[in-house]
Design an enzyme around this catalytic site. Structure first.
Site, short mmCIF file in Angstrom:
data_model
loop_
_atom_site.label_atom_id
_atom_site.label_comp_id
_atom_site.label_asym_id
_atom_site.label_seq_id
_atom_site.Cartn_x
_atom_site.Cartn_y
_atom_site.Cartn_z
N ASP A 119 0.83 -1.20 0.00
CA ASP A 119 0.00 0.00 0.00
C ASP A 119 0.87 1.26 0.00
OD1 ASP A 119 -2.71 1.06 0.17
OD2 ASP A 119 -2.00 1.87 2.10
N LYS B 70 1.57 4.26 -2.88
CA LYS B 70 1.45 5.71 -2.63
C LYS B 70 2.70 6.47 -3.08
CE LYS B 70 -1.78 5.19 1.20
NZ LYS B 70 -1.90 5.04 2.65
#
Ligand code: ADP
Ligand code: ASP
Ligand code: MG
Length: 814
Positions: free
Chosen positions: A677, A681
């Site tokens: 994750d 980003k």
């Protein structure tokens, strides 16, 4: 003397006819009245339908006939509960003739224009008779006068031309000796010099009234209809349209020529030179001020007075390099069309004279093509011009205003407004007098075009945004609630009219073109139709609303895969779903390009730092010419929560479980804990900084145990957390020994990116990061020594929803 005209709806029911009678009685207290009436609403269409059915040997004509009969009988009985025998008898007789006529058409299988006029004349004959007799029954001084006895025309059936000399004399003679106060006259119908029944064209009752008003030199002509005047645009298609209080004859003529049905275009002609004002009034709301059409100077500053539209248009294009040299080309072209009685609504010609485009009614397109191709047979054979091309399914929209010629940039504004909304323009024309600018567009875009143009020219202060939300879980639900709460504020303070038009979860979806009532959205959604992603797209597309935004509040790849489709329809995207922006570079790039090409925003602020303005700040830096040297960031609210709560008194497994329970991790905690994750980003930030990069390019040093990394299922993974507690405790112990805090750090430096768990020493900006907070430090050319720092809550439904909300509003401020 006053002349009033009442349209189909105004005389469409006994209730409305009673309104009409009240108005007439009131007026007749001070003046005598000539009152022109249309057929009962919808009857002209029904008569034509019956005629077509009979012509096609379809027995259904009898049913249509019966419907016509019953409608009139009901009205007569409701208006005259007693004393109705004579009226019924007369009407019965008339209807018998109508029936015989229809049977005749049925027998011979033919409906000529001449017979068609005879057929439709029954509508006005009946309505005028019924109203006059009802008034007589009620002892008012009223009588009917058949307009066919006074209005004389040529034999151009279905749209006859008036012989004013004879007609004016007839009208004056008749009214000189009429004794009743109120004279009811059928509109639309007339007779030729040979005594044949003719009509003045569909909608022609307005014209009848104008002919009478001009012949009698009255002070004012009143047209009573079912709307409160001439509106800024078609009120059936644009809710925000409003009545224009004063308008010039020219403007009214242009608007009606280009489709404002409220006034039949030729109506202005007879009253114009006599400067008789036309007052348009609403029978259903007699107190509304309505519209005055006259030559009086209007105070309005707006150069655009109204916008109108005509549907069912065909565009004929005649092209060829040889056109330049053909003598009298245009003359021959227009003569050909005129011989076929084809009405040319608009013309555009390229200045090179290589092509000419004509807008005509769809139904005349084939006739026009045959006639023109025949007329230019030789030139076509010699290859000087191409056979004519026809395109159908089009509409004309027109901007109208006397003062447009004094203002620059109106057409620019018109076309850029249409362009921004992905409305393709097929042809453009501007009248030489510059009182109109017209465009030919696809029929399917008309509603959107009128609404956007209306917003642009008449409601410049408000902007409507139409939102379609997919995914109403935790974050989606908060978003809907926030929109509900802020609606009024946005309208009052930012002039943004935000409407949620579509909503969907994985099971159901709902749509409401006027905006879903957010007070009961959950109940409505529970009863909505079965949801499919493609179905949601199709509905959004076919509603074709301006400023549409698709909001993706899912974490679903299949949803992200549809963005391109949405963008290609000029529907903007606002997403908290990270999948698209962290997918293959080419896909990300394509979406960005589509967004530019189709003028549809693609915003994903919440992909990084939830509601924190990370991406927006980065784009502003780049747009203003800055360059990113490096980024250091803690971007995972979940990992921050985990490492802020994990120590030698807690168990790693318990902390991860708690993070899940409090909604800080994805349903599959491996996505957070593996660093994927965070990698997504930093990838997005790197890409937004202008670097071409893929997920594989990011160095990801995992802190998970080997077994944890290899686990196949979420349950297995949790098992490894228990089994490998010692591994996690050793990470903590090492940090503690070094007087450091554990933070999961994302870095981008010199074109390279990495994510890893790091021991952060005291004094470092990351050291004191609490709870689920995020922090991003941008080192740029301008922020070389002291970075620009953005810090705050980086996870949670409420802040993520507000980030989505901010992206949506950004469109409103465009
Ligand atoms: P009537 O039967 O009274 O003659 P029409 O149906 O011919 O009435 O004309 C009124 C209708 O014209 C309205 O109900 C409206 O739907 C339509 N219309 C289209 N454009 C405009 C406009 N710019 N202003 C007002 N009405 C319009
Ligand atoms: N009844 C005719 C029509 O429907 C004329 C009119 O209403 O003005 O076209
Ligand atoms: Mg009309």
């Amino acid at each position: 003397m006053k002349v009033l005209k009442f349209g189909g709806t105004s005389v469409g029911s006994s209730k409305n006819i009673n309104n009409v009678i009240n108005i007439l009685v009131d007026y007749s207290k001070t003046d005598s009245i000539a009152c022109v009436v249309s057929a009962v609403g919808g009857i002209t269409d029904k008569l034509l339908l019956a005629g077509k059915q009979a012509q096609n040997k379809d027995d259904a004509f009898l049913e249509t006939f019966n419907a016509i009969k019953n409608r009139h009988f009901d009205i007569i009985k409701e208006l005259n509960p007693e004393n109705n025998k004579a009226i019924l008898e007369f009407v019965e007789n008339k209807l018998e003739s109508l029936k015989s006529l229809l049977e005749g058409i049925f027998l011979i299988n033919e409906l000529s224009p001449k017979t068609s006029d005879k057929l439709v004349s029954f509508g006005e004959l009946l309505s005028s008779f019924i109203i006059a007799e009802t008034m007589k029954n009620r002892s008012f001084s009223a009588d009917v006068k058949n307009s066919q006895d006074i209005i004389v025309t040529n034999s151009n059936f279905t749209k006859a031309e008036v012989d004013y000399t004879v007609t004016n004399t007839n009208i004056r003679e008749y009214f000189k000796s009429a004794n009743q106060k109120i004279t009811i006259l059928p509109g639309f119908i007339s007779k030729s010099k040979l005594g044949e029944i003719t009509t003045l064209g569909r909608g022609g009752s307005d014209f009848t009234a104008a002919i009478i008003a001009a012949a009698l030199h009255v002070d004012q002509l009143e047209i009573w209809t079912d709307v409160s005047g001439m509106f800024t645009t078609n009120p059936k298609l644009v809710k925000q349209a409003y009545p224009i209080d004063k308008i010039s004859y020219q403007e009214a003529m242009e608007l009606s020529h280009f489709g404002a049905k409220v006034l039949y275009p030729p109506t202005v002609q007879p009253v114009l030179s006599l400067e008789i004002p036309i007052h348009i009034k609403n029978t259903l709301e007699p107190d509304a001020i309505g519209t005055i059409i006259s030559n009086k100077e209007t105070k309005s500053n707006s150069p655009v007075k109204g916008i109108s539209n005509i549907s069912n248009i065909a565009l004929l294009t005649l092209e060829g390099t040889g056109m330049v040299g053909i003598p009298g080309f245009s003359k021959r072209l227009f003569e050909t069309l005129s011989q076929e009685k084809i009405n040319v609504i608009m013309i555009t010609q390229a200045s090179s004279e290589h092509s000419i485009c004509l807008g005509i009614e769809n139904k005349e397109a084939e006739t026009a093509k045959t006639a023109i191709d025949t007329a230019f047979e030789n030139e076509i054979a010699l290859g000087k011009i191409e056979p004519i091309i026809i395109e159908t399914g089009l509409s004309i929209i027109a901007l109208v205003g006397d003062k447009m010629k004094n203002h620059q940039g109106i057409s620019g504004k018109m076309f850029s407004t249409l362009g921004k909304n992905n409305i393709n323009i097929r042809a453009i024309a501007q009248g030489a007098s510059e009182k109109n600018i017209t465009a030919v567009i696809n029929e399917k875009d008309v509603k959107k075009a009128l609404n956007t143009l209306h917003e642009q020219f008449f409601e410049s202060k408000t902007k409507q945004i139409n939102v379609f939300i997919t995914g109403v879980g935790n974050v989606g639900e908060r978003l809907v609630e926030q929109i509900k709460q802020q609606k009024k504020y946005l309208k009052d303070n930012l002039k943004i009219k935000l409407r949620v038009v579509g909503l969907s979860n994985s099971r159901h979806m709902i749509f409401n073109e006027d905006g879903i009532d957010l007070k009961s959205w959950k109940d409505q959604l529970a009863q909505g139709e079965k949801a499919t992603l493609q179905g949601f797209f199709e509905n959004t597309k076919s509603l074709n609303l301006r400023n549409s935004i698709f909001v993706d509040v899912t974490a679903n790849k299949n949803v992200a895969d549809l963005y391109a489709q949405y963008l290609k329809e000029s529907i903007g995207i606002v997403a908290c779903n990270k999948i698209a922006c962290s997918s293959e570079y080419n896909n990300y790039k394509e979406l960005k390009e589509l967004s530019l090409k189709y003028n549809a925003p693609f915003l994903f602020e919440t992909n990084v730092g939830a509601g924190l303005p990370v991406i927006d700040t980065l784009s502003n830096l780049i747009a203003s010419g800055d360059k990113v040297n490096s980024i250091q960031a803690v971007l995972s609210g979940s990992l921050n929560f985990v490492f802020n709560n994990f120590n030698d008194k807690t168990k790693f497994y318990d902390v991860v479980k708690q993070a899940g329970a409090e909604g800080y991790t994805e349903p599959d905690p491996r996505i957070d804990l593996s660093g994927v994750d965070v990698a997504r980003k930093i990838l997005i930030l790197a890409r937004e900084s202008g670097v071409k990069m893929n997920l594989e390019d990011i160095e990801n040093t995992s802190f998970l145990s080997e077994a944890g990394l290899k686990s196949d299922t979420v349950d297995d993974f949790y098992e490894t957390l228990i089994a490998d507690e010692a591994h996690y405790q050793s990470l903590y112990a090492s940090a503690k020994a070094n007087n450091c805090q554990l933070k999961y750090v994302a870095k981008f430096d010199n074109g390279k990116a990495s994510v890893s768990l790091q021991e952060i020493p005291e004094g470092h900006p990351f050291y004191n990061l609490e709870g689920s907070d995020n922090i991003v430090m941008f080192y740029t050319e301008r922020y070389a020594k002291q970075p620009m720092i953005i810090k705050g809550a980086g996870a949670g439904a409420e802040v993520t929803a507000s980030g989505l909300f901010a992206d949506i509003i950004r469109l409103g401020n465009d």
